[in-house]
Design an enzyme around this catalytic site. Structure first.
Site, PDB file in Angstrom:
ATOM      1  N   GLY A 120      -1.377   1.616   0.661  1.00 19.64           N
ATOM      2  CA  GLY A 120      -0.058   1.998   1.104  1.00 19.64           C
ATOM      3  C   GLY A 120       1.041   1.089   0.630  1.00 19.64           C
ATOM      4  CB  CYS A 121       2.861  -1.597   2.317  1.00 20.93           C
ATOM      5  SG  CYS A 121       1.698  -2.906   2.720  1.00 20.93           S
ATOM      6  N   GLY A 122       1.042  -2.109  -0.412  1.00 17.70           N
ATOM      7  CA  GLY A 122       0.822  -2.947  -1.576  1.00 17.70           C
ATOM      8  C   GLY A 122       0.848  -4.437  -1.321  1.00 17.70           C
TER       9      GLY A 122
END
Length: 276
Positions: free
Chosen positions: A121-123
């Protein structure tokens, strides 16, 4: 009981019994769903990350992850790769990918190890402080690729991508990352439940096949996040094209790296956000 197997039957999709509601009618039928598994990436015997991804092309995925995350600098730093699939009656199936890397690379990894889990998702989930966030991309070398890029290359890539999304046609729920030449022709594409994973699989295959990553561009079915552009910068990819929107940080990273970033790509239009 934990039972290893070669994973050869894994297709990236599973069939699921469903009840389809339409116009007031209910139909019992079968739907295809994209597979999502935990995949542990182990470097020199130490587990570094557990990713949630589609259990296909895992060797390419591991190589792409190792290089695009800066764990190793080149393919030669990876000495061996072993992929193992496991299933247990009490848990979900899972996979281990064990990489043996050069001692210098492993020493650097131990110095900056982060607790990572499920970075689809956000990395940046799991980093221990803002100081560990790497926002200084490599500068992409000037090779003249942009001068060779055909005026209709983006339109051609957008037109060809659906033909390379077999799993998406069945499930409607996977991301794709494709490699395109200067004319926009797609030579290879990978699909995964995670957009970062799809790009890692693509990068890994390009590296394994010794493809010149400065002589083509990436076309992504997703939005343009900071990390996708950052991964492209690590291997010198001069242009990133996406179907959906970019984030502000993706634009900033592209400009720092000298990557041409184009988004909202369709057969008839796209939006350019700067870079090369």
């Amino acid at each position: 009981m934990n039972e290893p197997w070669d994973g050869a039957e894994e297709r990236g999709i599973v069939e699921q019994a469903v009840r389809r509601h339409r116009d007031g009618e209910i139909e019992a039928t079968v739907d295809e769903v994209g597979q999502e598994w935990p995949v542990a990436l182990v470097f020199n015997g130490i587990s570094h990350a557990v990713m949630m991804c589609t259990p296909r092309e895992l060797e390419a995925f591991a190589v792409g992850f190792a290089i695009s995350e800066g764990i190793v600098k080149r393919r030669a730093d990876i000495r061996d790769i072993d992929v193992a699939f496991h299933r247990d009656g009490a848990t979900l199936p899972y996979a281990h990918v064990e990489l043996t890397i050069a001692q210098e690379a492993f020493g650097a990894l131990k110095e900056r190890r982060r607790a990572l889990a499920g970075r689809t998702g956000c990395g940046v989930c799991g980093i221990e402080s803002i100081d560990l966030l790497d926002l200084s991309p490599e500068r992409v070398p000037a090779t003249g690729f942009m001068a060779r890029l055909a005026p209709d290359a983006i339109a051609r890539a957008a037109r060809e991508l659906p033909a390379h999304q077999a799993l998406t046609r069945l499930t409607g729920g996977l991301h794709a990352a494709a490699w395109c030449d200067a004319d926009g022709a797609i030579s290879i594409a990978f699909e995964d439940v995670g957009r970062h994973n799809a790009l890692d699989k693509l990068i890994g295959r390009l590296v394994l096949d010794r493809v010149d990553t400065t002589n083509g561009f990436v076309f992504l079915s997703s939005r343009a996040s900071y990390e996708l552009v950052r991964k492209a910068a690590r291997v010198g990819i001069p242009m990133v094209a996406t179907i959906s929107a970019p984030s502000s940080l993706a634009i900033a990273i592209a400009r720092q790296a000298g990557i041409r970033l184009v988004s909202f790509c369709r057969e008839t239009s796209y939006v350019e956000y700067g870079g090369a």
